[in-house]
Scaffold this motif. Structure first.
Motif, PDB file in Angstrom:
ATOM      1  N   ALA A 177      38.649  27.994  54.729  1.00 34.97           N
ATOM      2  CA  ALA A 177      38.071  27.525  53.460  1.00 34.97           C
ATOM      3  C   ALA A 177      36.580  27.247  53.592  1.00 34.97           C
ATOM      4  O   ALA A 177      35.796  27.564  52.689  1.00 34.97           O
ATOM      5  CB  ALA A 177      38.811  26.282  52.985  1.00 34.97           C
ATOM      6  N   LEU A 178      36.186  26.653  54.695  1.00 31.95           N
ATOM      7  CA  LEU A 178      34.760  26.374  54.900  1.00 31.95           C
ATOM      8  C   LEU A 178      33.958  27.664  55.025  1.00 31.95           C
ATOM      9  O   LEU A 178      32.814  27.741  54.549  1.00 31.95           O
ATOM     10  CB  LEU A 178      34.562  25.499  56.130  1.00 31.95           C
ATOM     11  N   LEU A 179      34.531  28.683  55.646  1.00 31.72           N
ATOM     12  CA  LEU A 179      33.849  29.972  55.695  1.00 31.72           C
ATOM     13  C   LEU A 179      33.687  30.543  54.284  1.00 31.72           C
ATOM     14  O   LEU A 179      32.645  31.112  53.945  1.00 31.72           O
ATOM     15  CB  LEU A 179      34.619  30.954  56.581  1.00 31.72           C
ATOM     16  N   GLY A 180      34.722  30.394  53.443  1.00 31.76           N
ATOM     17  CA  GLY A 180      34.607  30.827  52.055  1.00 31.76           C
ATOM     18  C   GLY A 180      33.511  30.100  51.320  1.00 31.76           C
ATOM     19  O   GLY A 180      32.721  30.701  50.581  1.00 31.76           O
ATOM     20  N   ALA A 181      33.427  28.779  51.521  1.00 32.41           N
ATOM     21  CA  ALA A 181      32.384  27.987  50.878  1.00 32.41           C
ATOM     22  C   ALA A 181      31.005  28.413  51.355  1.00 32.41           C
ATOM     23  O   ALA A 181      30.061  28.551  50.561  1.00 32.41           O
ATOM     24  CB  ALA A 181      32.605  26.506  51.167  1.00 32.41           C
ATOM     25  N   LYS A 182      30.868  28.646  52.654  1.00 32.29           N
ATOM     26  CA  LYS A 182      29.559  29.015  53.206  1.00 32.29           C
ATOM     27  C   LYS A 182      29.138  30.414  52.764  1.00 32.29           C
ATOM     28  O   LYS A 182      27.938  30.662  52.561  1.00 32.29           O
ATOM     29  CB  LYS A 182      29.600  28.900  54.734  1.00 32.29           C
ATOM     30  N   ALA A 183      30.096  31.306  52.611  1.00 29.28           N
ATOM     31  CA  ALA A 183      29.766  32.638  52.104  1.00 29.28           C
ATOM     32  C   ALA A 183      29.281  32.563  50.660  1.00 29.28           C
ATOM     33  O   ALA A 183      28.352  33.281  50.263  1.00 29.28           O
ATOM     34  CB  ALA A 183      30.985  33.550  52.210  1.00 29.28           C
ATOM     35  N   ALA A 184      29.886  31.695  49.856  1.00 27.61           N
ATOM     36  CA  ALA A 184      29.435  31.521  48.468  1.00 27.61           C
ATOM     37  C   ALA A 184      28.083  30.837  48.403  1.00 27.61           C
ATOM     38  O   ALA A 184      27.239  31.165  47.557  1.00 27.61           O
ATOM     39  CB  ALA A 184      30.472  30.724  47.678  1.00 27.61           C
ATOM     40  N   ALA A 185      27.846  29.880  49.304  1.00 33.96           N
ATOM     41  CA  ALA A 185      26.594  29.118  49.298  1.00 33.96           C
ATOM     42  C   ALA A 185      25.391  29.964  49.691  1.00 33.96           C
ATOM     43  O   ALA A 185      24.246  29.537  49.510  1.00 33.96           O
ATOM     44  CB  ALA A 185      26.710  27.924  50.241  1.00 33.96           C
ATOM     45  N   ILE A 186      25.618  31.162  50.202  1.00 29.98           N
ATOM     46  CA  ILE A 186      24.503  32.071  50.479  1.00 29.98           C
ATOM     47  C   ILE A 186      23.656  32.265  49.226  1.00 29.98           C
ATOM     48  O   ILE A 186      22.431  32.357  49.288  1.00 29.98           O
ATOM     49  CB  ILE A 186      25.031  33.428  50.986  1.00 29.98           C
ATOM     50  N   TYR A 194      30.239  26.543  45.333  1.00 34.60           N
ATOM     51  CA  TYR A 194      30.888  26.964  46.580  1.00 34.60           C
ATOM     52  C   TYR A 194      32.237  26.299  46.862  1.00 34.60           C
ATOM     53  O   TYR A 194      33.074  26.869  47.559  1.00 34.60           O
ATOM     54  CB  TYR A 194      29.951  26.773  47.778  1.00 34.60           C
ATOM     55  N   ILE A 195      32.523  25.122  46.299  1.00 36.17           N
ATOM     56  CA  ILE A 195      33.837  24.507  46.552  1.00 36.17           C
ATOM     57  C   ILE A 195      34.974  25.328  45.938  1.00 36.17           C
ATOM     58  O   ILE A 195      36.027  25.487  46.571  1.00 36.17           O
ATOM     59  CB  ILE A 195      33.863  23.047  46.061  1.00 36.17           C
ATOM     60  N   PRO A 196      34.830  25.904  44.730  1.00 32.62           N
ATOM     61  CA  PRO A 196      35.902  26.782  44.247  1.00 32.62           C
ATOM     62  C   PRO A 196      36.154  27.978  45.168  1.00 32.62           C
ATOM     63  O   PRO A 196      37.283  28.458  45.257  1.00 32.62           O
ATOM     64  CB  PRO A 196      35.389  27.228  42.870  1.00 32.62           C
ATOM     65  N   ALA A 197      35.106  28.453  45.856  1.00 34.93           N
ATOM     66  CA  ALA A 197      35.296  29.544  46.817  1.00 34.93           C
ATOM     67  C   ALA A 197      36.147  29.076  47.989  1.00 34.93           C
ATOM     68  O   ALA A 197      36.984  29.830  48.509  1.00 34.93           O
ATOM     69  CB  ALA A 197      33.940  30.059  47.304  1.00 34.93           C
ATOM     70  N   ALA A 198      35.932  27.827  48.415  1.00 39.75           N
ATOM     71  CA  ALA A 198      36.788  27.257  49.458  1.00 39.75           C
ATOM     72  C   ALA A 198      38.229  27.178  48.967  1.00 39.75           C
ATOM     73  O   ALA A 198      39.179  27.472  49.716  1.00 39.75           O
ATOM     74  CB  ALA A 198      36.278  25.868  49.849  1.00 39.75           C
ATOM     75  N   ALA A 199      38.408  26.779  47.704  1.00 36.10           N
ATOM     76  CA  ALA A 199      39.758  26.646  47.136  1.00 36.10           C
ATOM     77  C   ALA A 199      40.472  27.991  47.084  1.00 36.10           C
ATOM     78  O   ALA A 199      41.659  28.098  47.429  1.00 36.10           O
ATOM     79  CB  ALA A 199      39.669  26.041  45.740  1.00 36.10           C
ATOM     80  N   LEU A 200      39.765  29.027  46.635  1.00 34.86           N
ATOM     81  CA  LEU A 200      40.387  30.346  46.545  1.00 34.86           C
ATOM     82  C   LEU A 200      40.727  30.887  47.931  1.00 34.86           C
ATOM     83  O   LEU A 200      41.813  31.449  48.138  1.00 34.86           O
ATOM     84  CB  LEU A 200      39.460  31.324  45.821  1.00 34.86           C
ATOM     85  N   THR A 201      39.820  30.710  48.882  1.00 39.66           N
ATOM     86  CA  THR A 201      40.085  31.171  50.250  1.00 39.66           C
ATOM     87  C   THR A 201      41.317  30.468  50.809  1.00 39.66           C
ATOM     88  O   THR A 201      42.191  31.104  51.419  1.00 39.66           O
ATOM     89  CB  THR A 201      38.874  30.902  51.153  1.00 39.66           C
ATOM     90  N   PHE A 202      41.399  29.154  50.594  1.00 40.15           N
ATOM     91  CA  PHE A 202      42.571  28.405  51.049  1.00 40.15           C
ATOM     92  C   PHE A 202      43.844  28.915  50.396  1.00 40.15           C
ATOM     93  O   PHE A 202      44.869  29.144  51.057  1.00 40.15           O
ATOM     94  CB  PHE A 202      42.397  26.920  50.736  1.00 40.15           C
TER      95      PHE A 202
END
Length: 347
Positions: A177-186, A194-202
């Motif tokens: 999930a943190l990798l998803g958040a960091k990829a969105a935060a680019i 970026y937190i919804p990206a963490a949610a979707l990745t999870f």
């Protein structure tokens, strides 16, 4: 049902939702139903017999190709976020070239992604302003050093390949999930970018990992909010997402009409609304891919992104074989998408 089947379902499903929603992205719900009839849009709007994808699927493919290239180049180290996230950033820079330059690129161009050799990707399909502007600056945004305060959905719509690639890699859901958040935060610096990206990745990672144990989509969705609270305990904006997630689950459980749900959940231009709409549609039609994605695109708002996320979730949950063939056959770049799924699942 094996990992490859779910991976193919997720990537193809997302592309189908994207291609269905792309032609009506900027239309009001009233205009959609006026033009396409009482059921709204029910099939592709084809261009030269092709169902065109938008920037959502383009960037998802570049995320996937970044992972594949990093795995091939650094087979023992690719999971190191200090290596993987910058590699994703560089591949997004390559995507930017496909939006600003002509094919083929000159031999002198310094690129990372194999996708720059595919002429069909050199097509502007309503690319997001935030993504374009952030990448033009050639600086990589991070959670701690954001480039902007954007919470548009351009971050969440592209991160699903991370969940697919991390299966079987001894990576925790929190790490994924943190990798998803960091990829969105680019490109998207607001917490709700970026937190919804963490949610979707999870969500996708858990679905793929736990479905063999009989975990339902509804159960996995229920796990999202407590997971996010533990992962982002200091967030000042998380409550907004948690409220929408609860609303989406309630509306799906009550079988609320789609037009009522969209009035309460929003239009999907911002990431927390995009995710909430996708969760509502996926839960409401958890055993019917077609109804889920068609519901997700027939509204006033970001139809391709809500369709894409719904397709990703249902595709991962139901698997590739449950997706109607009629949506696969005319889909643009379907061979590339399926090959990407194959490459993501290779050890």
């Amino acid at each position: 049902m094996n990992h490859l089947t779910r991976c193919k379902g997720c990537l193809i499903g997302g592309a189908i939702g994207d291609a269905l929603g792309y032609p009506i992205e900027f239309m009001s719900q009233e205009s959609i139903f006026y033009q396409y009839g009482p059921d709204g849009l029910t099939d592709y709007v084809l261009t030269n017999n092709i169902a065109q994808i938008s920037d959502d699927t383009q960037m998802t493919l570049f995320t996937a190709d970044a992972i594949i290239c990093a795995k091939n180049k650094f087979p023992q180290q690719w999971l190191n976020e200090g290596m993987l996230i910058p590699y994703i950033f560089h591949c997004y820079q390559d995507w930017l070239l496909t939006q600003t330059e002509d094919y083929p690129l000159p031999d002198s161009a310094s690129t990372y992604s194999n996708l720059v050799h595919i002429p069909e990707l050199f097509a502007r399909r309503a690319p997001g302003t935030t993504c374009m502007e952030a990448l033009r600056g050639r600086q990589m945004g991070t959670i701690t050093k954001p480039l902007n305060d954007s919470k548009g959905c351009g971050g969440v719509m592209r991160v699903a390949p991370l969940a697919l690639a991390l299966y079987g890699q001894n990576v925790s859901f929190a790490q994924a999930a943190l990798l998803g958040a960091k990829a969105a935060a680019i490109t998207h610096g607001h917490e709700l970018g970026y937190i919804p990206a963490a949610a979707l990745t999870f969500l996708i990672a858990e679905l793929i990992a736990e479905l063999l144990n009989g975990v339902s989509l509804e159960e996995s969705v229920k796990h999202i909010s407590p997971f996010l609270i533990s992962l982002f305990p200091m967030s000042e904006n998380l409550n907004r997402l948690l409220m929408l997630m609860a609303e989406a689950q309630t509306l799906a459980h009550l079988n609320a009409p789609a037009d009522k749900a969209f009035k309460l959940l929003g239009q999907g231009w911002v990431a927390e609304e995009t995710l909430a709409i996708a969760v509502y549609c996926a839960l409401k039609y958890s055993n019917d891919f077609e109804k889920g994605v068609l519901t997700a695109v027939n509204h006033s708002g970001d139809s391709d992104s809500t369709g894409s996320l719904t397709g990703q979730i249902l595709g991962a949950y139901l698997g590739f074989e449950e997706i109607p063939q009629k949506y696969i056959e005319p889909l643009e770049l379907k061979e590339i998408i399926l090959k990407t799924a194959d490459n993501l699942t290779r050890k």
